[in-house]
Design a protein around this motif. Structure first.
Motif, short mmCIF file in Angstrom:
data_model
loop_
_atom_site.label_atom_id
_atom_site.label_comp_id
_atom_site.label_asym_id
_atom_site.label_seq_id
_atom_site.Cartn_x
_atom_site.Cartn_y
_atom_site.Cartn_z
N THR A 23 5.03 28.71 14.37
CA THR A 23 6.12 28.47 15.27
C THR A 23 7.00 29.57 15.31
O THR A 23 7.32 30.07 16.46
N GLU A 24 7.34 30.53 14.45
CA GLU A 24 8.22 31.30 14.47
C GLU A 24 7.59 32.64 15.39
O GLU A 24 8.10 33.22 16.17
N ALA A 25 6.21 32.70 15.06
CA ALA A 25 5.66 33.82 15.89
C ALA A 25 5.37 33.63 17.40
O ALA A 25 5.76 34.49 18.20
N PHE A 26 5.30 32.33 17.71
CA PHE A 26 5.34 31.97 19.05
C PHE A 26 6.66 32.24 19.69
O PHE A 26 6.64 32.77 20.96
N THR A 27 7.52 31.95 19.03
CA THR A 27 8.95 32.16 19.32
C THR A 27 9.25 33.60 19.76
O THR A 27 9.99 33.95 20.53
N TRP A 28 8.84 34.41 18.80
CA TRP A 28 9.05 35.93 18.98
C TRP A 28 8.44 36.37 20.03
O TRP A 28 8.96 37.06 20.81
N LEU A 29 7.18 35.82 20.50
CA LEU A 29 6.46 36.03 21.73
C LEU A 29 6.98 35.85 22.96
O LEU A 29 7.21 36.37 24.10
N THR A 30 7.32 34.43 22.98
CA THR A 30 8.11 33.91 24.22
C THR A 30 9.62 34.30 24.39
O THR A 30 9.85 34.89 25.33
N GLY A 31 10.28 34.90 23.24
CA GLY A 31 11.53 35.39 23.35
C GLY A 31 11.37 36.99 23.94
O GLY A 31 12.10 37.49 24.66
N ALA A 32 10.37 37.65 23.45
CA ALA A 32 9.82 38.91 24.01
C ALA A 32 9.63 39.03 25.40
O ALA A 32 10.04 39.83 26.46
N VAL A 33 9.16 37.82 25.90
CA VAL A 33 8.77 37.75 27.55
C VAL A 33 10.35 37.68 28.09
O VAL A 33 10.57 38.22 29.41
N GLY A 34 11.13 36.63 27.70
CA GLY A 34 12.39 36.47 28.05
C GLY A 34 13.15 37.75 28.14
O GLY A 34 13.96 38.00 29.41
N LEU A 35 13.25 38.45 27.10
CA LEU A 35 14.08 39.89 27.07
C LEU A 35 13.33 40.90 28.07
O LEU A 35 14.12 41.54 28.74
N GLY A 36 11.99 40.89 28.13
CA GLY A 36 11.32 41.91 29.10
C GLY A 36 11.66 41.20 30.76
O GLY A 36 12.00 42.11 31.40
N GLN A 37 12.07 40.10 30.98
CA GLN A 37 12.41 39.51 32.04
C GLN A 37 13.72 39.80 32.41
O GLN A 37 14.07 40.34 33.72
N ALA A 38 14.29 39.59 31.65
CA ALA A 38 16.02 40.16 31.68
C ALA A 38 16.23 41.64 31.85
O ALA A 38 17.00 41.84 32.90
N ALA A 39 15.69 42.14 31.17
CA ALA A 39 15.63 43.64 31.29
C ALA A 39 14.90 44.41 32.40
O ALA A 39 15.52 45.12 33.42
N GLY A 40 13.87 43.65 32.73
CA GLY A 40 13.12 43.99 33.97
C GLY A 40 13.93 43.83 35.50
O GLY A 40 14.15 44.56 36.26
N SER A 41 14.66 42.65 35.50
CA SER A 41 15.26 42.14 36.28
C SER A 41 16.60 43.05 36.81
O SER A 41 17.05 43.53 37.91
N THR A 42 17.16 43.33 35.42
CA THR A 42 18.44 44.11 35.50
C THR A 42 18.18 45.56 36.03
O THR A 42 18.86 46.14 36.74
N VAL A 43 16.94 46.22 35.53
CA VAL A 43 16.70 47.72 35.75
C VAL A 43 16.28 47.68 37.35
O VAL A 43 16.60 48.49 38.11
N ALA A 44 15.65 46.50 37.69
CA ALA A 44 14.92 46.58 39.14
C ALA A 44 16.20 46.50 39.93
O ALA A 44 16.26 46.83 41.15
N GLY A 45 17.23 45.64 39.72
CA GLY A 45 18.42 45.42 40.52
C GLY A 45 19.04 46.63 40.60
O GLY A 45 19.63 46.86 42.00
N ARG A 46 19.40 47.45 39.81
CA ARG A 46 19.98 48.94 39.76
C ARG A 46 18.98 49.83 40.80
O ARG A 46 19.84 50.45 41.71
N LEU A 47 17.94 49.52 40.47
CA LEU A 47 17.24 50.52 41.48
C LEU A 47 17.05 50.27 42.70
O LEU A 47 17.14 51.23 43.88
N VAL A 48 17.13 48.91 43.07
CA VAL A 48 17.16 48.54 44.58
C VAL A 48 18.60 48.83 45.09
O VAL A 48 18.59 49.35 46.13
N ASP A 49 19.62 48.73 44.32
CA ASP A 49 21.03 48.92 44.89
C ASP A 49 21.13 50.58 45.19
O ASP A 49 21.69 50.80 45.99
N SER A 50 20.64 51.32 44.33
CA SER A 50 20.54 52.99 44.33
C SER A 50 19.64 53.25 45.43
O SER A 50 20.01 54.41 45.80
N HIS A 51 18.56 52.87 45.74
CA HIS A 51 17.61 53.39 46.32
C HIS A 51 16.89 52.37 47.36
O HIS A 51 17.69 52.32 48.52
N SER A 52 15.96 51.57 47.08
CA SER A 52 15.19 50.61 48.31
C SER A 52 14.69 49.63 47.49
O SER A 52 14.42 49.68 46.23
#
Length: 426
Positions: free
Chosen positions: A348-377
């Motif tokens: 159960t812990e292992a599955f939550t680490w993987l699910t949490g990794a997807v969530g962290l990657g999603q938050a980071a990806g959305s944040t970085v993509a937003g900055r790129l969009v604001d700065s460029h296109s």
């Protein structure tokens, strides 16, 4: 009549056989109800805070705080569930979550200071019940050693994707059509009702690790398994695809003056994920999960390569479908590997680490993509899925030997974690 692992091993895997597993529906139905809040929380917070503050930036920051808190605390919740049992963690967690959501709603509607919203968002995210990983752990306990494990991973992937289609739509409809807080109120109600129903199904929950003879050493963690750490990097890359696609598609459709087709384009991406997940669950795989992951992940990275250069809506929709088709095999195989890499008392812990990794990657990806969009296109935001999956692929290839069950078993023995005992499955 119970079926042993050896009996199941000779049968062709399929959804029909999986869903005929004795006792499966007793946790699947309440589990499906209880996992909807997972996809409703951040969008519900976003819409409520935006309505009360008038700022998308503030709403996004408060929502992201809850999402990151959820991802960081989820593994601890999973570890406690492995040690003390799922019900022992779920029931008090449900109470804390309902109280935290109530506090957040009250603060937002009373126009409390911004810092108070951030403070309330932390326990709201941290206490979110990890129903998906708990359902996966129940499948793993029932199907250990069976070829139906890959089928169950595919089934759960499709269920997760379906949840992320229904949950946000329901929360948005309630927030915009009923009241700004209605989405979060529904999230809390579903958490309480679904969580209690799921927690009461004690017969299907994995045996707590604190009483399972030799199943785990006190203080051991799924994170101590090298293969789990490698999979976390892979799942961070997958999360960057989700976050980068969501932000970039939104910006792209707004940039071309057609914001209404955002749902259609993201729907094509989600449909690809669901279609591939359904197909993966019907295939009788002959290759090992390790080989399948090493074959699927390069295809995912390759599929994200042309996104940034596409400006035609039909072509972008087609490429989104292809990216979705490539996500499911990598995601499903990663979850399947947990069964062979991690002792039963830590899954159960292992599955939550993987699910949490997807969530962290999603938050980071959305944040970085937003900055790129604001700065460029808007197009530059699509570089996030490419870079995220490429970096994860480099780690995956470099550390691929750690995904071998033999290597995991030797390290587990060295750390003092006992061997798993054969069990019968329904």
């Amino acid at each position: 009549m119970e079926t042993t692992v050896n009996d199941s091993a000779g049968a062709r895997p399929g959804y029909g056989r999986l869903l005929r597993t004795r006792g499966a529906w007793t946790f699947l139905l309440p589990g499906f109800l209880a996992r909807q809040p997972f996809a409703m929380l951040t969008i519900g917070i976003l819409l409520l805070v935006q309505n009360t503050t008038g700022s998308y930036t503030t709403a996004g920051a408060v929502s992201a705080t809850a999402g990151v808190s959820m991802a960081l605390f989820a593994p601890q919740s999973g570890k406690l569930a492995d040690r003390f049992g799922q019900a022992a963690v779920l029931l008090p967690g449900i109470v804390v979550h309902a109280a935290a959501i109530s506090l957040l709603i009250t603060l937002a509607l009373s126009h409390a200071p911004l810092w108070a919203l951030f403070v309330a968002a932390v326990p709201a995210g941290a206490s979110t019940p990890q129903i998906g990983p708990m359902v996966r752990a129940r499948w793993a306990a029932k199907l250990e050693g069976s070829p139906l494990m890959a089928t169950s991973a595919a089934f759960e992937s499709v269920t997760d994707e379906f949840t992320f289609v229904i949950g946000p739509v329901l929360a948005t409809a309630l927030c915009t059509g009923v009241h700004a807080s209605a989405g979060l109120i529904a999230e809390a109600v579903l958490t309480v009702v679904g969580g209690v129903l799921f927690a009461t199904q004690r017969r299907t929950q994995p045996e707590p690790g604190r009483t399972a003879a030799g199943s785990r050493q006190k203080g051991s963690s799924a994170l101590s398994v090298p293969g789990v750490r490698v999979l976390i990097f892979a799942f961070l890359g997958i999360g960057s695809v989700f976050g980068g696609m969501q932000m970039s598609l939104t910006a792209f459709t707004k940039e071309i003056g057609e914001p209404g087709i955002n749902g259609l384009l993201y729907g094509a991406f989600a449909a690809g994920n669901m279609i591939a997940g359904i197909i993966c669950g019907t295939v009788a795989w002959r290759s090992t999960p390790q080989r399948r992951l090493l074959a699927a992940y390069p295809l995912l990275a390759l599929a994200t390569t042309p996104l940034w250069a596409v400006h035609a809506v039909p072509l972008l929709g087609g490429l989104g479908l292809v990216v979705g088709l490539c996500i499911a095999p990598a995601l499903i195989t990663g979850y399947t590997l947990v069964e062979s890499l991690v002792p039963a008392g830590s899954r159960t812990e292992a599955f939550t680490w993987l699910t949490g990794a997807v969530g962290l990657g999603q938050a980071a990806g959305s944040t970085v993509a937003g900055r790129l969009v604001d700065s460029h296109s808007a197009s530059t935001g699509f570089l996030v899925p490419l870079c995220g999956t490429t970096l994860a692929l480099v780690v995956l290839l470099a550390l691929r030997n750690r995904l071998a069950p033999e290597a995991a078993a030797s390290r587990i023995v060295e750390r003092g974690v006992g061997h798993r005992e054969p069990v019968s499955v329904d």
